[in-house]
Design a protein around this motif. Structure first.
Motif, mmCIF file in Angstrom:
data_model
loop_
_atom_site.group_PDB
_atom_site.id
_atom_site.type_symbol
_atom_site.label_atom_id
_atom_site.label_comp_id
_atom_site.label_asym_id
_atom_site.label_seq_id
_atom_site.Cartn_x
_atom_site.Cartn_y
_atom_site.Cartn_z
ATOM 1 N N PRO A 144 107.707 -27.000 60.507
ATOM 2 C CA PRO A 144 107.954 -28.437 60.750
ATOM 3 C C PRO A 144 107.972 -28.499 62.566
ATOM 4 O O PRO A 144 107.626 -29.405 63.165
ATOM 5 N N THR A 145 108.832 -27.786 63.171
ATOM 6 C CA THR A 145 109.176 -27.415 64.455
ATOM 7 C C THR A 145 107.759 -27.256 65.300
ATOM 8 O O THR A 145 107.619 -27.951 66.036
ATOM 9 N N ASP A 146 107.218 -26.244 64.967
ATOM 10 C CA ASP A 146 105.799 -26.124 65.562
ATOM 11 C C ASP A 146 104.740 -27.064 65.441
ATOM 12 O O ASP A 146 104.077 -27.416 66.486
ATOM 13 N N ARG A 147 104.722 -27.722 64.196
ATOM 14 C CA ARG A 147 103.804 -28.814 63.950
ATOM 15 C C ARG A 147 104.274 -30.204 64.956
ATOM 16 O O ARG A 147 103.284 -30.592 65.614
ATOM 17 N N ALA A 148 105.543 -30.341 65.098
ATOM 18 C CA ALA A 148 105.899 -31.430 65.916
ATOM 19 C C ALA A 148 105.607 -31.330 67.224
ATOM 20 O O ALA A 148 105.235 -31.960 68.134
ATOM 21 N N GLN A 149 105.938 -30.021 67.842
ATOM 22 C CA GLN A 149 105.580 -29.683 69.024
ATOM 23 C C GLN A 149 104.331 -29.552 69.456
ATOM 24 O O GLN A 149 103.921 -30.263 70.481
ATOM 25 N N ILE A 150 103.311 -29.172 68.702
ATOM 26 C CA ILE A 150 101.863 -29.330 68.843
ATOM 27 C C ILE A 150 101.396 -30.723 68.921
ATOM 28 O O ILE A 150 100.584 -31.139 69.811
ATOM 29 N N CYS A 151 101.835 -31.746 68.096
ATOM 30 C CA CYS A 151 101.307 -32.871 67.914
ATOM 31 C C CYS A 151 101.692 -33.667 69.010
ATOM 32 O O CYS A 151 100.980 -34.475 69.514
ATOM 33 N N ASP A 152 103.052 -33.515 69.630
ATOM 34 C CA ASP A 152 103.453 -34.105 70.952
ATOM 35 C C ASP A 152 102.620 -33.963 71.884
ATOM 36 O O ASP A 152 102.396 -34.680 72.749
ATOM 37 N N CYS A 153 102.206 -32.470 72.158
ATOM 38 C CA CYS A 153 101.336 -32.184 73.361
ATOM 39 C C CYS A 153 100.115 -32.597 73.273
ATOM 40 O O CYS A 153 99.683 -33.224 74.343
ATOM 41 N N LEU A 154 99.546 -32.754 71.725
ATOM 42 C CA LEU A 154 98.028 -33.506 71.793
ATOM 43 C C LEU A 154 98.146 -34.775 72.085
ATOM 44 O O LEU A 154 97.095 -35.516 72.543
ATOM 45 N N LYS A 155 99.371 -35.496 71.912
ATOM 46 C CA LYS A 155 99.286 -36.972 72.278
ATOM 47 C C LYS A 155 99.417 -37.058 73.507
ATOM 48 O O LYS A 155 99.083 -38.507 73.924
ATOM 49 N N GLN A 156 99.239 -36.395 74.639
ATOM 50 C CA GLN A 156 98.758 -36.395 75.979
ATOM 51 C C GLN A 156 97.576 -36.962 76.135
ATOM 52 O O GLN A 156 97.067 -37.642 77.085
ATOM 53 N N LEU A 157 96.449 -36.641 75.227
ATOM 54 C CA LEU A 157 94.997 -36.685 75.279
ATOM 55 C C LEU A 157 94.811 -37.961 75.166
ATOM 56 O O LEU A 157 95.176 -38.654 74.206
ATOM 57 N N PRO A 158 93.897 -38.984 75.864
ATOM 58 C CA PRO A 158 93.456 -40.278 75.448
ATOM 59 C C PRO A 158 92.484 -40.253 74.368
ATOM 60 O O PRO A 158 91.873 -38.891 74.168
ATOM 61 N N ASP A 159 92.259 -41.185 73.683
ATOM 62 C CA ASP A 159 91.510 -41.330 72.560
ATOM 63 C C ASP A 159 91.429 -40.270 71.647
ATOM 64 O O ASP A 159 90.228 -39.642 71.015
ATOM 65 N N VAL A 160 92.749 -40.112 71.363
ATOM 66 C CA VAL A 160 92.714 -38.927 70.386
ATOM 67 C C VAL A 160 93.998 -39.217 69.175
ATOM 68 O O VAL A 160 94.815 -39.906 69.607
ATOM 69 N N ARG A 161 93.559 -39.192 68.090
ATOM 70 C CA ARG A 161 94.469 -39.386 66.953
ATOM 71 C C ARG A 161 94.888 -38.193 66.347
ATOM 72 O O ARG A 161 94.067 -37.360 66.033
ATOM 73 N N VAL A 162 96.178 -37.958 66.107
ATOM 74 C CA VAL A 162 96.621 -36.507 65.548
ATOM 75 C C VAL A 162 97.082 -36.919 64.078
ATOM 76 O O VAL A 162 98.193 -37.790 64.020
ATOM 77 N N ILE A 163 96.638 -35.915 63.315
ATOM 78 C CA ILE A 163 97.207 -35.883 61.993
ATOM 79 C C ILE A 163 97.988 -34.829 61.750
ATOM 80 O O ILE A 163 97.308 -33.723 61.892
ATOM 81 N N ALA A 164 98.901 -34.513 60.910
ATOM 82 C CA ALA A 164 99.605 -33.162 60.574
ATOM 83 C C ALA A 164 99.579 -33.020 59.111
ATOM 84 O O ALA A 164 99.792 -33.895 58.285
ATOM 85 N N ALA A 165 99.502 -32.006 58.821
ATOM 86 C CA ALA A 165 99.901 -31.371 57.368
ATOM 87 C C ALA A 165 100.648 -30.134 57.392
ATOM 88 O O ALA A 165 100.224 -29.108 58.233
ATOM 89 N N GLY A 166 101.371 -30.040 56.262
ATOM 90 C CA GLY A 166 102.169 -28.764 56.206
ATOM 91 C C GLY A 166 101.830 -27.582 55.442
ATOM 92 O O GLY A 166 102.281 -26.710 55.636
ATOM 93 N N GLU A 167 100.675 -27.993 54.459
ATOM 94 C CA GLU A 167 100.316 -26.772 53.478
ATOM 95 C C GLU A 167 98.901 -27.223 53.380
ATOM 96 O O GLU A 167 98.157 -28.265 53.553
ATOM 97 N N ALA A 168 98.134 -26.245 52.667
ATOM 98 C CA ALA A 168 96.629 -26.107 52.512
ATOM 99 C C ALA A 168 96.143 -27.429 51.578
ATOM 100 O O ALA A 168 95.092 -28.113 51.753
ATOM 101 N N GLY A 169 96.991 -27.566 50.472
ATOM 102 C CA GLY A 169 96.511 -28.601 49.571
ATOM 103 C C GLY A 169 96.631 -30.054 50.188
ATOM 104 O O GLY A 169 95.581 -30.552 50.126
ATOM 105 N N GLU A 170 97.476 -30.319 50.851
ATOM 106 C CA GLU A 170 97.704 -31.333 51.614
ATOM 107 C C GLU A 170 96.476 -31.615 52.667
ATOM 108 O O GLU A 170 95.915 -32.693 52.967
ATOM 109 N N ALA A 171 96.466 -30.491 53.511
ATOM 110 C CA ALA A 171 95.349 -30.564 54.453
ATOM 111 C C ALA A 171 93.948 -30.827 53.862
ATOM 112 O O ALA A 171 93.175 -31.498 54.429
ATOM 113 N N LEU A 172 93.433 -30.315 52.779
ATOM 114 C CA LEU A 172 92.192 -30.463 51.981
ATOM 115 C C LEU A 172 92.150 -31.838 51.839
ATOM 116 O O LEU A 172 90.991 -32.592 51.896
#
Length: 326
Positions: A21-49
């Protein structure tokens, strides 16, 4: 049209798959600096698929260590989804960048072979992450544009430029496909071949522009005469049209052909040299149960023989080929 889309549909979607959760949040926060980008997060493979199935992301950042499945297996699963074509809008290639705190060259090589595209070491450098994401999104955008153009060209290649209905190439491909399907399911396949009566005389009297308008009208009404989605009509060439009726026997094909004949007559297109002063069409019907004793082109020849018989009998009629085997 794109300006009318909701904002989230105009954005490039990045899916972050990380069990921490910590790494996921950190990466998402970093990516939100980019314009015209929507960030979605998933913690496990089943959810990701599930997210991939529903959103078709433009890019995936994948931690190589997953709780329920390893990153390499998950990558293979993602590539399998792409190849299976789960939807018309699903991109045939989505960039996958691995995130890993383990600098193991063998693992990296296995990930690339499984379908990964790049690798970023953890802890993630913000500068490196943003630079690689920008680069991958540019490549993904160009690739999707190419796929879109390819689909358009494919559609154009199988449509008749005058009438807007499928062309001879489409008919040949569809006949081969439906023949194999009916052979497998042991069901009949029928063909209806039609021809505009006295069309040369029509062109001579009214001119080629009127002839083109006439063909467009006939193509439209023949298409509208087919009620099942699996049936199709194509321009076979000149003033000839052909319909493919999978799963339809001779009796059913005769009924369809008669409906098509009547619909063409009801266009009420004047034709001084036509039958009763109106434009009409003749139809040849052939039906068979595909088998080793018969080829698709033979069925087409049977329909052509039926069309010839209809012409010889006076035109503006439907004739069933004597060679019919269904």
């Amino acid at each position: 049209m794109s300006d009318r889309l909701p904002a989230h549909l105009r954005l490039a979607t990045i899916l972050v798959i990380d069990p921490s959760p910590t790494d996921r949040a950190q990466i998402c926060d970093c990516l939100k600096q980019l314009p015209d980008v929507r960030v979605i997060a998933a913690g496990e493979a089943g959810e990701a698929l599930e997210v991939i199935r529903s959103t078709s992301p433009n890019m995936i950042l994948l931690d190589s260590t997953q709780k329920d499945i390893d990153g390499i297996s998950l990558t293979r699963a993602i590539r399998h989804l792409e190849q299976s074509g789960i939807s018309a809008d699903f991109a045939p290639w989505t960039p996958i960048v691995f995130l890993s705190s383990v600098a193991d060259e063998d693992v990296l090589a296995q990930g690339i072979l499984a379908g990964g595209d790049d690798f970023i070491s953890k802890p993630v450098s913000e500068v490196v992450l943003l630079a690689k994401v920008r680069a991958m999104l540019r490549i993904a955008a160009r690739q999707r544009e190419i796929c879109h153009v390819h689909r358009q060209l494919k559609e154009i290649a199988t449509l008749d430029s005058l009438t807007g209905i499928p062309n001879r190439r489409y008919f040949d491909d569809t006949l081969a496909t439906e023949w194999k399907r009916c052979l497998r399911t042991e069901t009949p396949l029928s063909i209806v071949l039609s021809d505009v009566d006295f069309f040369k005389q029509f062109n001579d009297i009214y001119g080629h522009q009127a002839g083109d308008t006439c063909l467009k009208a006939v193509a439209g009404t023949l298409s509208e005469s087919l009620f099942r989605v699996e049936d199709s009509v194509a321009r076979y060439g000149g003033e000839e049209f052909v319909a493919i009726l999978p799963g339809t026997d001779a009796e059913g094909a005769l009924a369809v052909a008669e409906r098509m004949r009547q619909s063409a007559l009801e266009l009420c297109i004047p034709h001084a040299s036509g039958i009763d002063g109106r434009l009409s069409c003749s139809f040849g019907v052939a039906s068979a149960r595909p088998g080793p004793h018969l080829a698709p082109q033979q069925l087409l020849r049977f329909a052509d023989a039926g069309l010839y018989a209809a012409k010889r009998a006076g035109r503006n009629r439907v004739s069933l080929s004597r060679e019919t085997l269904a």
